[in-house]
Design an enzyme around this catalytic site. Structure first.
Site, short mmCIF file in Angstrom:
data_model
loop_
_atom_site.label_atom_id
_atom_site.label_comp_id
_atom_site.label_asym_id
_atom_site.label_seq_id
_atom_site.Cartn_x
_atom_site.Cartn_y
_atom_site.Cartn_z
N SER A 48 0.80 -1.32 -0.10
CA SER A 48 0.12 -0.02 0.12
C SER A 48 0.79 1.35 -0.09
CB SER A 48 -0.99 -0.14 1.03
OG SER A 48 -2.10 0.81 1.04
N ASP A 73 -2.47 6.67 -3.29
CA ASP A 73 -1.29 5.67 -2.71
C ASP A 73 -0.86 4.49 -3.64
OD1 ASP A 73 -3.30 3.91 -2.31
OD2 ASP A 73 -2.50 3.42 -0.44
N ASP A 81 -0.99 1.37 -3.95
CA ASP A 81 -1.79 0.36 -4.62
C ASP A 81 -3.28 1.09 -4.99
OD1 ASP A 81 -2.95 0.65 -2.14
OD2 ASP A 81 -3.59 -1.31 -1.95
N ASP A 95 -5.68 2.49 -3.38
CA ASP A 95 -7.12 2.17 -2.65
C ASP A 95 -7.37 3.28 -1.71
OD1 ASP A 95 -5.05 1.67 -0.68
OD2 ASP A 95 -6.20 0.04 0.18
#
Length: 443
Positions: A101, A239, A241, A243
């Site tokens: 992440s 960010d 990834d 999400d």
């Protein structure tokens, strides 16, 4: 207490923690064996972000799954919400994302979705952990799983969003987008191109090492600077990834996840509608008061988008999220989705036709002081009883002027101490008082 899973999957420093080739292979085999036990479809989906370690960890995962007789469809580098979307669309038993992440490139991890696109609940995570600690299981050779690559996964996702929002999005302003050198790189641009958005893209050249470095949703100074330099009307920062999403108005002022939720709540008719909003323990009290004044039901969940999702389902609401920028809309997806949230916002901004700054909550927000206290080991919630009397003292001093939250991190040995008050110095002083008590009694 979970042995491997945190609030958002399994995460750590590659090769110097849980995240090794050996562990990742065992995880794949454990989930594959569990799929066999429960008689689910013997087919899963995997994706990854742009970290240099993503490739070898992915193939370790795949080898464990294949040995257990599970077929794997590899989407390549895609945002986390694309894996959740494709898991549901293709009726897979599970979806895996190799990502850490918003963390630095030296970390990596695994996020895991069930067949309905939801993060695993606590009970299922415990089952997986028990299987990881068991024996590695091989199926007979004629039952080994297959491995295939799907190159156009992002196209299916983009088309689904476009079909829902093409009639709403007609944004004429200039947009700057920060892809954090992560999974949104090139993918987010393709989505914006589909809607004909005038944009400038920054931090969209991943090299495996630069993900989240001085950019992305956890480093908003990058997008703030770019919005001013480009004289843009809107900044969108994701960010690693994708999400999470944080936006910036035309003046370079940040609007976090709380602020984004408030915008979606005011224009929920464009976003599919909702009977209420789910925030978290971290949601600023000013928003809670605003929802109450406007007769919009509001619930606080535990921190973590999986818990937001659980309460959305429990209360029958559709829209929820976190201050950090995880925003979920169950009218479309099942997890935090920075790309889809961006399109919802562009639809709202197109229809309302006013500067982004005018969508912000009017007046001063309650002041929050958040201090992360490093610990020698992960702290359980029952350990917090050692400082319960100190928390009570602070709450008495605050009265109705604020609140206190002590929250163990789900991914690292850190205790987050948050005090919210109508005065910044009051919030800071009380937070520092609690930090000293924590260091005396818990460190």
């Amino acid at each position: 207490m979970a042995k491997y899973f945190g609030t958002d999957g399994i995460r750590g420093e590659v090769a110097n923690s849980t995240i090794t080739v050996e562990f990742t292979q065992k995880l794949g085999n454990a989930v594959g064996s569990l799929i066999n036990q429960k008689n689910y479809p013997k087919f899963v989906i995997v994706g990854q972000d742009t970290r240099s370690s993503g490739g070898f960890l992915k193939f370790a995962l795949v080898s464990g799954l294949n040995a257990a007789g599970i077929d794997v469809l590899d989407l390549g580098v895609v945002p986390t919400p694309v894996v959740a979307f494709m898991t549901v669309k293709h009726r897979a038993a599970a979806g895996f994302v190799i990502t850490a992440s918003h963390n630095k490139f030296t970390d990596n991890g695994i996020k895991l979705f069930s067949s309905n696109g939801f993060k695993l609940d606590d009970a299922l995570e415990e089952e997986v952990e028990d299987m990881i600690d068991g024996d590695f299981i091989y199926q007979p050779q004629f039952k080994f799983g297959s491995y295939k690559i799907l190159a156009n996964a992002i196209d299916e996702y983009i088309e689904s969003i476009h079909s829902r929002f093409a009639k709403f999005v007609n944004y004429k302003g200039k947009v700057v987008v920060d892809c954090a050198h992560g999974a949104a790189s090139h993918n987010f641009e393709a989505l914006l191109d589909k809607f004909g958005i005038n944009y400038v893209s920054i931090a969209s050249n991943p090299d495996g090492l630069n993900i989240n470095v001085g950019c992305g949703a956890t480093c908003v100074s990058n997008i703030k600077k770019a919005v001013k330099e480009q004289k843009a009307d809107l900044g969108i920062s994701l960010d690693g990834d994708a999400d999470r999403i944080i936006i910036v108005d035309e003046n370079g002022q940040e609007i976090d996840g709380d602020g984004i939720l408030n915008i979606l709540a005011q224009y929920s008719n464009i976003c599919g509608g909702t009977n209420g909003i789910v925030g978290t323990q971290m949601t600023n009290m000013s928003y809670e008061n605003h929802y109450r004044a406007n007769k919009i039901p509001f619930i606080r969940s535990k921190v973590g988008d999986r818990y937001v999702l659980e309460d959305l389902v429990k209360y029958g609401y559709k829209i929820g999220g976190e201050s950090s920028g995880h925003v979920i809309n169950l009218n479309f997806g099942t997890t935090g989705d920075g790309l889809f949230t961006a399109i919802q916002l562009l639809a709202i901004f197109s229809q309302a036709d006013k500067p982004v700054s005018e969508f912000k909550l009017q007046g001063e927000l309650m002041q929050q002081t958040l201090i992360n206290v490093p610990l020698t080991k992960k702290v359980a919630r029952e350990d917090l009883q050692k400082v319960a009397s100190d928390v009570n003292d602070v709450e008495k001093r605050l009265g109705n002027r604020g609140r206190v939250l002590l929250r163990p991190s789900g991914t690292e040995p850190v205790l987050r101490v948050m005090v919210e008050a109508d005065d910044k110095s009051l919030a800071t002083n009380e937070a520092e008082y609690l930090v000293e008590k924590v260091k005396q009694k818990l460190v």
